[in-house]
Design a protein around this motif. Structure first.
Motif, short mmCIF file in Angstrom:
data_model
loop_
_atom_site.label_atom_id
_atom_site.label_comp_id
_atom_site.label_asym_id
_atom_site.label_seq_id
_atom_site.Cartn_x
_atom_site.Cartn_y
_atom_site.Cartn_z
N UNK A 33 0.81 -1.19 -0.09
CA UNK A 33 0.11 0.08 -0.04
C UNK A 33 0.87 1.37 -0.05
N UNK A 34 2.09 1.31 0.11
CA UNK A 34 3.09 2.31 0.24
C UNK A 34 3.71 2.44 -1.14
N UNK A 35 3.24 1.86 -2.18
CA UNK A 35 3.74 1.85 -3.50
C UNK A 35 4.10 3.29 -3.91
N UNK A 42 12.31 -3.55 -5.25
CA UNK A 42 12.82 -3.82 -3.97
C UNK A 42 13.31 -5.43 -3.76
N UNK A 43 14.43 -5.57 -3.48
CA UNK A 43 15.15 -6.89 -3.59
C UNK A 43 15.10 -7.34 -4.88
N UNK A 50 -1.02 -1.57 -4.94
CA UNK A 50 -1.16 -1.79 -3.29
C UNK A 50 -1.81 -3.44 -3.27
N UNK A 51 -2.03 -3.51 -2.12
CA UNK A 51 -2.72 -5.06 -1.79
C UNK A 51 -3.88 -5.10 -2.64
N UNK A 52 -4.81 -4.28 -2.70
CA UNK A 52 -5.88 -4.72 -3.13
C UNK A 52 -6.00 -4.88 -4.61
#
Length: 209
Positions: A33-35, A42-43, A50-52
């Motif tokens: 959600x902090x996209x 990341x990695x 976001x998650x949804x």
């Protein structure tokens, strides 16, 4: 084999990503959600939304990489409401499970985990490096065993419980649902639901001694 979609741009995600690559799994990307404020990757995995948005990737196997147990439980529920039905399970190649104890969908077992015999790990369980789960233990859905946790025989760990690094639990003890055990604790008796215990021996935090 389907590509893996990770939920949560977390430290846990960065630990899991190299394991997935070692296992030869393709990683589709990460949802968090902090996209909008995160780096583009990341990695080494792209941040996609976001998650949804999880339901937008019906062919992916999804993996919730949220460290706190209750947070992981919540993210799993959100993803399922968004339409996710297929969850990845990640087991580091160094894990020892000679008795083929069952491990539920969405669970993550990192380097050096040992499951001796006749244990059961539920869905979305996280076992960090060097965890020992001995005979007849039951670890419920969304529980977290941090690095170095040792469970004696017949221990019951409740849903979304969290055991901190190097905690040790006496055989036959019950850790309640949603309970937290502090790092380095030695648990000699049952821990009720949603309570926090710590120390040697472990006691409820804030309780009179």
């Amino acid at each position: 084999m389907a590509a893996v979609l990770i939920l949560g741009a977390s430290g846990l995600a960065r630990e899991v990503l190299p394991v997935l690559r070692e296992l030869g799994r393709d990683v589709l990307g990460i949802l968090d959600d902090r996209y909008a404020t995160l780096p583009r990757t990341v990695g080494g995995a792209p941040v996609l939304g976001g998650i949804d948005d999880a339901g937008m990737y019906p062919d992916a196997e999804v993996l919730a990489c949220v460290g706190p147990s209750k947070g992981r439980e919540s993210v799993v529920a959100r993803a399922e409401r968004a339409g996710v039905t297929t969850w990845a399970t990640v087991v580091d190649p160094s894990v020892r499970n000679p008795g083929a104890s069952p491990v539920g969908q969405g669970s993550i077992l990192l380097a050096g985990v040992t499951i001796t015999a006749d244990a059961v790990l539920g869905d979305h369980v996280v076992a960090m490096p060097r965890v020992s789960v001995t005979h007849d233990c039951l670890v419920a859905d969304a529980a977290t065993l941090a690095a170095g946790v040792t469970l004696g025989g017949g221990v019951r760990v409740g849903r979304a419980a969290y055991l901190g690094m190097n905690a040790c639990v006496r055989p036959g003890v019950v850790i309640g649902a949603g309970a937290t055990v502090g790092m380095g604790s030695v648990v000699l008796g049952d821990v009720p639901d949603d309570e926090t215990w710590a120390g040697v021996p472990a006691r409820q935090l804030g309780a009179h001694t």
